[in-house]
Design an enzyme around this catalytic site. Structure first.
Site, mmCIF file in Angstrom:
data_model
loop_
_atom_site.group_PDB
_atom_site.id
_atom_site.type_symbol
_atom_site.label_atom_id
_atom_site.label_comp_id
_atom_site.label_asym_id
_atom_site.label_seq_id
_atom_site.Cartn_x
_atom_site.Cartn_y
_atom_site.Cartn_z
ATOM 1 C CE LYS A 34 -0.329 -0.438 5.009
ATOM 2 N NZ LYS A 34 -1.177 -0.740 6.168
ATOM 3 N NE ARG A 129 -6.543 0.839 12.244
ATOM 4 C CZ ARG A 129 -5.341 0.654 11.702
ATOM 5 N NH1 ARG A 129 -4.462 1.639 11.696
ATOM 6 N NH2 ARG A 129 -5.014 -0.517 11.181
ATOM 7 C CE1 TYR A 251 13.631 31.498 5.398
ATOM 8 C CE2 TYR A 251 13.799 29.156 4.920
ATOM 9 C CZ TYR A 251 13.610 30.466 4.488
ATOM 10 O OH TYR A 251 13.392 30.720 3.159
ATOM 11 C CG MET A 299 10.110 23.862 0.120
ATOM 12 S SD MET A 299 9.127 25.020 -0.852
ATOM 13 C CE MET A 299 7.983 25.627 0.362
HETATM 14 C C1 LIG Z 1 -0.262 -1.830 6.736
HETATM 15 C C2 LIG Z 1 -0.806 -3.103 7.270
HETATM 16 C C3 LIG Z 1 0.062 -4.187 7.519
HETATM 17 C C4 LIG Z 1 1.565 -4.090 7.389
HETATM 18 O O1 LIG Z 1 2.073 -3.540 8.582
HETATM 19 P P1 LIG Z 1 3.649 -3.346 8.833
HETATM 20 O O2 LIG Z 1 3.724 -2.840 10.212
HETATM 21 O O3 LIG Z 1 4.100 -2.338 7.834
HETATM 22 O O4 LIG Z 1 4.278 -4.665 8.635
HETATM 23 C C5 LIG Z 1 -0.516 -5.382 7.911
HETATM 24 N N1 LIG Z 1 -1.855 -5.503 8.098
HETATM 25 C C6 LIG Z 1 -2.694 -4.472 7.897
HETATM 26 C C7 LIG Z 1 -4.146 -4.668 8.131
HETATM 27 C C8 LIG Z 1 -2.204 -3.235 7.498
HETATM 28 O O5 LIG Z 1 -3.049 -2.225 7.310
#
Ligand SMILES: *Cc1c(COP(=O)(O)O)cnc(C)c1O
Length: 355
Positions: A34, A129, A251, A299
């Site tokens: 992802k 969640r 800055y 930046m």
């Molecule tokens: C992003 C995600 C993972 C991977 O988690 P990592 O900590 O990056 O290994 C696994 N399961 C779900 C449901 C996730 O959203």
């Protein structure tokens, strides 16, 4: 050309997948790709991680892209369907949605897909969640199994503290106890759980961060875990300043020289994805040697201490994170996570693939 570059090592990605597999036992591995493969590029990650048993993404678009790239393996949609209108594509592309809310079951009931689909049922074992309440498992599993076009059900949960001392047992034990009623495959492990708790393996594991060569644990380095950094963010010194005692740099003049010193200006700033709140003292490498940042990150630039490195100058190579300086170290100094730094690599940074 501006000298900033993100080098992505396909070999490191493949190596890290082998490490994940070594920890996975008999479980199959979903490579989590992802967020543009945590900033490494979806297509690139797909090639480097081609031997994964499956891929996990967030959106239908990412999944469709993977199919266009020729991915034949199972693809998991980590947040499942965002609307009933996604059911048709989900079935057509043979994607496996995570069902975590009753609305999603309603959609599937109302609009059965043209082809049977494999679904993951996500239960909330304490993270609060996403997921069905564990207490409702009897109803939910029965509903899912009775949906007209469900080919298979895999049970799933997610850990809130796999990377911390609190661990996973407080979530895993209730989950497995309730799920023992069913003879169904299950999935629970993210990177931290996979690396630390073999009892979280189940049928599928879901490593993300570790594939990119970062450590999920504050107190254990990626190197110690046998991982190799997949992304090296590098640039060059584009200017050298000499400060007198009492003069400030950048800055806000946040850093003031205690004595005369040499300061290097690096072509990398927060618009490239470097954290603006990295304070003076954040480790950075110039010409292969460790030094520190000075003052506020701009930046497009940041400043480094060259006092101990008289042989450096304009054109000297700089590594911001990656080889020789773990992204975890930079993240810790900036009070953020390597997840955030990797994902925040800016689109304007040129990417170069290496073996
Ligand atoms: C992003 C995600 C993972 C991977 O988690 P990592 O900590 O990056 O290994 C696994 N399961 C779900 C449901 C996730 O959203």
């Amino acid at each position: 050309m501006r000298p900033i570059l993100a080098r992505i090592s396909l070999g490191a990605l493949a190596h890290n997948l082998r490490v994940a597999r070594d920890h996975a036992g008999a479980a199959r591995v979903f490579a989590v790709v992802k967020a543009n493969a945590y900033g490494h590029g979806l297509s690139r990650a797909r090639r480097a991680l081609a031997s994964a048993d499956g891929f996990a993404v967030l959106t239908l678009e990412e999944a469709a892209n993977l199919r266009l790239m020729g991915v034949q393996q199972p693809i998991l949609l980590l947040e499942g369907l965002f609307g009933a209108d996604e059911i048709a594509t989900c079935a057509e592309l043979d994607l496996r949605p995570v069902l975590h809310h009753a609305a999603q079951l309603d959609w599937l009931q109302r609009l059965p897909p043209a082809r049977p689909i494999h679904v993951f049922l996500k239960f909330d074992s304490g993270m609060h969640r996403l997921g069905f309440p564990l207490a409702e498992h009897a109803d939910i599993v029965a509903r899912a199994r009775n949906l007209p076009r469900v080919a298979s059900v895999t049970l799933m949960t997610h850990f809130a503290q796999a990377d911390e001392a609190a661990g996973v047992a407080w979530q895993l034990q209730p989950f497995l106890r309730e799920m023992a009623d069913y003879d169904l495959p299950w999935s629970s492990a993210n990177s931290a759980a996979l690396l630390r708790y073999p009892d979280t393996q189940g049928a599928w594991v879901r490593p993300g961060l570790m594939l990119y060569g970062a450590s999920p644990f504050a107190e254990v380095s990626a190197e110690h875990l046998g991982l190799r950094p997949a992304m090296t963010l590098q640039s060059e010194i584009i200017s050298v300043q000499t400060l007198q005692a009492g003069e400030g740099v950048g800055y806000g003049q946040l850093y003031r020289a205690k004595r005369a010193m040499r300061v290097g200006v690096v072509a990398c700033g927060y618009a490239d994805g470097y954290p603006q709140n990295a304070p003076t003292g954040t480790p950075i490498r110039v010409s292969g040697r460790l030094t520190r940042t000075l003052g506020r990150v701009s930046m497009d630039m940041l400043c480094v201490d060259l006092s101990e490195h008289p042989d450096t100058g304009v054109g000297s190579p700089v590594v911001l994170w990656g080889e020789g300086i773990p992204v975890d170290t930079v993240a810790a100094a900036a009070r953020t996570s390597s997840y955030e730094l990797l994902c925040a690599l800016a689109a304007r940074v040129t990417v170069q693939e290496t073996d």
